[in-house]
Design a protein around this motif. Structure first.
Motif, PDB file in Angstrom:
ATOM      1  N   CYS A   1      10.926  25.748   8.131  1.00 35.55           N
ATOM      2  CA  CYS A   1       9.812  25.757   9.075  1.00 35.55           C
ATOM      3  C   CYS A   1       8.608  26.352   8.368  1.00 35.55           C
ATOM      4  O   CYS A   1       8.646  27.501   7.921  1.00 35.55           O
ATOM      5  CB  CYS A   1      10.161  26.573  10.309  1.00 35.55           C
TER       6      CYS A   1
ATOM      7  N   VAL B   1       5.922  23.496  11.713  1.00 37.67           N
ATOM      8  CA  VAL B   1       6.500  22.206  11.353  1.00 37.67           C
ATOM      9  C   VAL B   1       7.914  22.421  10.822  1.00 37.67           C
ATOM     10  O   VAL B   1       8.103  23.040   9.771  1.00 37.67           O
ATOM     11  CB  VAL B   1       5.648  21.486  10.296  1.00 37.67           C
ATOM     12  N   GLU B   2       8.872  21.903  11.577  1.00 39.84           N
ATOM     13  CA  GLU B   2      10.284  22.034  11.214  1.00 39.84           C
ATOM     14  C   GLU B   2      10.772  20.793  10.478  1.00 39.84           C
ATOM     15  O   GLU B   2      10.290  19.686  10.726  1.00 39.84           O
ATOM     16  CB  GLU B   2      11.145  22.247  12.459  1.00 39.84           C
ATOM     17  N   SER B   3      11.751  20.992   9.594  1.00 38.13           N
ATOM     18  CA  SER B   3      12.359  19.883   8.875  1.00 38.13           C
ATOM     19  C   SER B   3      13.752  20.279   8.412  1.00 38.13           C
ATOM     20  O   SER B   3      14.131  21.445   8.506  1.00 38.13           O
ATOM     21  CB  SER B   3      11.503  19.487   7.669  1.00 38.13           C
ATOM     22  N   GLY B   4      14.499  19.292   7.934  1.00 44.13           N
ATOM     23  CA  GLY B   4      15.801  19.564   7.346  1.00 44.13           C
ATOM     24  C   GLY B   4      16.995  19.188   8.191  1.00 44.13           C
ATOM     25  O   GLY B   4      18.138  19.323   7.740  1.00 44.13           O
TER      26      GLY B   4
ATOM     27  N   LEU C   1      17.616  24.261   7.311  1.00 43.59           N
ATOM     28  CA  LEU C   1      16.383  23.929   8.003  1.00 43.59           C
ATOM     29  C   LEU C   1      15.228  24.736   7.429  1.00 43.59           C
ATOM     30  O   LEU C   1      15.416  25.869   6.983  1.00 43.59           O
ATOM     31  CB  LEU C   1      16.518  24.226   9.501  1.00 43.59           C
TER      32      LEU C   1
ATOM     33  N   THR D   1      13.515  19.772  14.807  1.00 41.02           N
ATOM     34  CA  THR D   1      14.305  18.919  13.916  1.00 41.02           C
ATOM     35  C   THR D   1      15.696  18.752  14.510  1.00 41.02           C
ATOM     36  O   THR D   1      16.329  19.731  14.929  1.00 41.02           O
ATOM     37  CB  THR D   1      14.346  19.504  12.491  1.00 41.02           C
TER      38      THR D   1
END
Length: 115
Positions: A22, A5-8, A20, A109
């Motif tokens: 993960c 799950v990636e974010s940022g 970012l 992301t």
């Protein structure tokens, strides 16, 4: 397969920075080199940065000196610090193992850099 799950991501102006994150599930993180990949519109997915469990890193020529990859074993998380961003860094960023992606590709992301 392990989940990632990636974010940022976000939208920034040229010269800006993003970090970012993960999060990986299971042992995929502990025993594998991890990497960040990106895919620009209409282009193939490419390797951006990689990091072994012992801390040895490698970068694509286009990002070397501007991006930094790191990992936190306690959190099963790999990071990508991106500085001095350029419009050509725009794309969807994904994480997975390296050299063979073993996890299920996440949604990634989005990073958008405007000039």
């Amino acid at each position: 397969q392990a989940q990632l799950v990636e974010s940022g991501g976000g939208s920034v102006q040229s010269g800006g920075s993003l970090r970012l994150s993960c999060v990986a599930s299971g042992d995929i993180f502990r025993f594998n080199s991890m990497a960040w990949y990106r895919q620009a519109a209409g282009k193939q997915r490419e390797l951006v940065a990689r990091l072994t469990p012992l801390g040895s890193s490698g970068y694509a020529d286009s990002v070397r000196g501007r991006f930094s990859i790191s990992r936190d074993g306690a959190k099963n998380t790999v990071y990508l610090q991106m500085d001095s961003l350029k419009p050509e860094d725009t794309g969807i960023y994904y994480c997975n193992t390296y050299p063979t992606p073993k996890g299920s590709w996440g949604q990634g992301t989005q990073v958008t850099v405007s000039s």
